[in-house]
Design an enzyme around this catalytic site. Structure first.
Site, PDB file in Angstrom:
ATOM      1  N   ASP A 145      10.126  53.519  49.012  1.00 11.72           N
ATOM      2  CA  ASP A 145      10.368  52.690  47.824  1.00 11.72           C
ATOM      3  C   ASP A 145       9.026  52.190  47.298  1.00 11.72           C
ATOM      4  O   ASP A 145       8.003  52.265  47.999  1.00 11.72           O
ATOM      5  CB  ASP A 145      11.288  51.496  48.175  1.00 11.72           C
ATOM      6  CG  ASP A 145      12.063  50.980  46.963  1.00 11.72           C
ATOM      7  OD1 ASP A 145      11.416  50.483  46.027  1.00 11.72           O
ATOM      8  OD2 ASP A 145      13.301  51.088  46.966  1.00 11.72           O
ATOM      9  N   GLY A 178      19.478  48.506  36.173  1.00 12.00           N
ATOM     10  CA  GLY A 178      19.920  47.117  36.199  1.00 12.00           C
ATOM     11  C   GLY A 178      21.283  47.000  35.562  1.00 12.00           C
ATOM     12  O   GLY A 178      21.874  48.012  35.156  1.00 12.00           O
ATOM     13  N   TYR A 222      20.041  54.799  29.595  1.00  9.88           N
ATOM     14  CA  TYR A 222      20.233  54.889  31.054  1.00  9.88           C
ATOM     15  C   TYR A 222      21.291  55.961  31.364  1.00  9.88           C
ATOM     16  O   TYR A 222      21.110  56.799  32.256  1.00  9.88           O
ATOM     17  CB  TYR A 222      20.660  53.510  31.571  1.00  9.88           C
ATOM     18  CG  TYR A 222      21.134  53.469  33.009  1.00  9.88           C
ATOM     19  CD1 TYR A 222      20.240  53.493  34.073  1.00  9.88           C
ATOM     20  CD2 TYR A 222      22.499  53.376  33.299  1.00  9.88           C
ATOM     21  CE1 TYR A 222      20.690  53.435  35.387  1.00  9.88           C
ATOM     22  CE2 TYR A 222      22.946  53.309  34.609  1.00  9.88           C
ATOM     23  CZ  TYR A 222      22.041  53.338  35.651  1.00  9.88           C
ATOM     24  OH  TYR A 222      22.487  53.287  36.955  1.00  9.88           O
ATOM     25  N   GLU A 269      20.616  41.770  37.521  1.00  9.76           N
ATOM     26  CA  GLU A 269      21.865  41.650  38.261  1.00  9.76           C
ATOM     27  C   GLU A 269      23.059  42.064  37.412  1.00  9.76           C
ATOM     28  O   GLU A 269      23.062  41.924  36.201  1.00  9.76           O
ATOM     29  CB  GLU A 269      22.062  40.212  38.774  1.00  9.76           C
ATOM     30  CG  GLU A 269      22.279  39.154  37.708  1.00  9.76           C
ATOM     31  CD  GLU A 269      20.995  38.702  37.001  1.00  9.76           C
ATOM     32  OE1 GLU A 269      19.914  39.288  37.258  1.00  9.76           O
ATOM     33  OE2 GLU A 269      21.086  37.783  36.179  1.00  9.76           O
ATOM     34  N   GLN A 306      36.594  42.336  28.061  1.00 15.51           N
ATOM     35  CA  GLN A 306      36.125  43.684  28.433  1.00 15.51           C
ATOM     36  C   GLN A 306      36.510  43.942  29.899  1.00 15.51           C
ATOM     37  O   GLN A 306      36.531  43.001  30.707  1.00 15.51           O
ATOM     38  CB  GLN A 306      34.615  43.848  28.200  1.00 15.51           C
ATOM     39  CG  GLN A 306      33.676  42.992  29.024  1.00 15.51           C
ATOM     40  CD  GLN A 306      33.342  41.650  28.384  1.00 15.51           C
ATOM     41  OE1 GLN A 306      34.209  40.968  27.885  1.00 15.51           O
ATOM     42  NE2 GLN A 306      32.081  41.266  28.440  1.00 15.51           N
TER      43      GLN A 306
END
Ligand code: NAD
Ligand code: GDD
Length: 322
Positions: free
Chosen positions: A32, A76, A149, A191, A218
């Site tokens: 990482d 994210g 993304y 988060e 949603q």
């Protein structure tokens, strides 16, 4: 002894995956950009470096690995991927990592590899009705992800599948649906909703209102990290050659998610709906294919995962405050 390489081992799912592989008796190398922020690594060897660098990638993908898991990505929650501010970085960083990893895994003759795609690759036009989103694997085309993304994930799925077809790589692709649990990002902007809501509730007093992005109607489903790891291991060791969903079919509104967390906390929580990045209107995993291919699908309730997650995040909040 079998050996595994976990790319993105300093991250949330990678950290849990390393633990599980160690329990199974593997020798594990984790890689990482950083060490894990919330837990000691269980890896036998942990290498810090940048997988966008080809030479670095070459140096850590040894020929003998039995399993290679590619989880490293620039990622994210809605507050990171839907604002548009990080699009160039997300696409460049994650695509460069995947281009390097796929090629090196092929050149080193790795026996089994795994790529973590996302439900964000599904077309936005099938996720406009919050009660009836369509995320069947076969609904992926015509492609129309609602974020860069998601486009990068779709590109990289196709990249790994091309290596399978042209070079006999044995790569498996999962489309993860919003994974949550302890030891994940819970603050700072990356988060996702379960962690954000747990944090907001943990910081609130009974009777307070917490901020919720959008009208809260949603829908999403959320999968506890242990079941994500279970599905990942079953998939890499299976003969399933097509991308499959790894997610929960227990769809809830974001308002319902808040109510469950509030109930777990024992606090009375009001909701203050504010404008924010909301993404697709509805999303749910569809598990027909995973049952057919693996004879298994996630089965834990959302509440049971949230109980463990809330406990961990509440502890983080108290520790930070102290
Ligand atoms: P995470 O952000 O916690 O972990 C990703 C890790 O990759 C981070 O530790 C990061 O430092 C590392 N990384 C990023 N760029 C790197 C680089 N250039 N070199 C080396 N390491 C680098 O994310 P996660 O939740 O553990 O997700 C793991 C994978 O699953 C990602 O590919 C993500 O896109 C995918 N996924 C996750 C979810 C989810 O809900 N968590 C849903 C769908 C897909
Ligand atoms: N993050 C966050 N924080 N979301 C909130 C909040 C909050 O405080 N309040 C309401 N929400 C709403 C978001 O607006 C969104 O509509 C919904 O909760 C879910 O948000 P996230 O959990 O952040 O992301 P997502 O479900 O839209 O996308 C995630 O899941 C994908 C896979 O299913 C992301 O994590 C992607 O990276 C992932 O690939």
């Amino acid at each position: 002894m079998k050996s595994a390489l976990v790319l993105g081992a300093g991250g949330f799912i990678g950290g849990h995956l390393v633990k599980r592989l160690k329990k199974e008796g593997f020798w594990v190398r984790g890689v990482d950009l950083k060490f894990h922020e919330h837990a000691e690594t269980h890896a036998d060897d942990f290498v810090i470096g940048d997988l966008r660098e080809q030479d670095f990638c070459r140096s850590i993908v040894d020929r003998g690995f039995d399993e290679v898991y590619q989880l490293a990505a620039d990622m994210g929650g809605a507050g990171y991927i839907f604002t548009g501010e990080h699009d160039a970085d997300i696409m460049h960083n994650s695509a460069t990592i995947n281009l390097n990893v796929a090629d090196i895994a092929h050149k080193r003759n790795i026996k089994s590899t795994f790529y973590s795609s996302s439900a964000c690759m599904y077309p936005a036009y099938n996720q406009e009705d919050p009660d009836n989103p369509n995320c069947k694997e076969e609904s992926a085309y015509p492609a129309a992800p609602d974020s860069e993304y998601g486009w990068e994930k779709l590109f990289s799925e196709r990249l790994f599948l091309s290596y399978n077809r042209n070079y006999g790589l044995r790569n498996r692709v999962a489309r993860y649906h919003n994974i949550f649990g302890p030891e994940g990002t819970w603050d700072g902007g990356k988060e996702k909703a379960p962690a954000a809501i747990c944090r907001k509730v943990a910081r609130a007093k009974s009777g307070d209102a917490i901020e919720i992005w959008g009208d809260g109607l949603q829908t999403r489903s959320f999968l506890y990290v242990d079941e994500c790891v279970e599905g990942t291991l079953r998939l890499i060791r299976s003969d399933c050659e097509v991308p499959v969903n790894i997610g929960s079919e227990e769809m809830v509104t974001i308002n319902q998610l808040v109510d469950i967390v509030a109930d777990i906390s024992g606090k009375k929580i009001e909701k203050n709906h504010i404008p924010g990045p909301t993404g697709v209107r509805g999303r749910n995993s569809e598990n027909t294919l995973i049952k057919e291919k693996l004879g298994w699908a996630p089965s834990q309730t959302l509440r049971s995962g949230l109980e463990k997650t809330y406990e961990w995040i509440e502890w983080q909040v108290r520790r930070n405050a102290a």
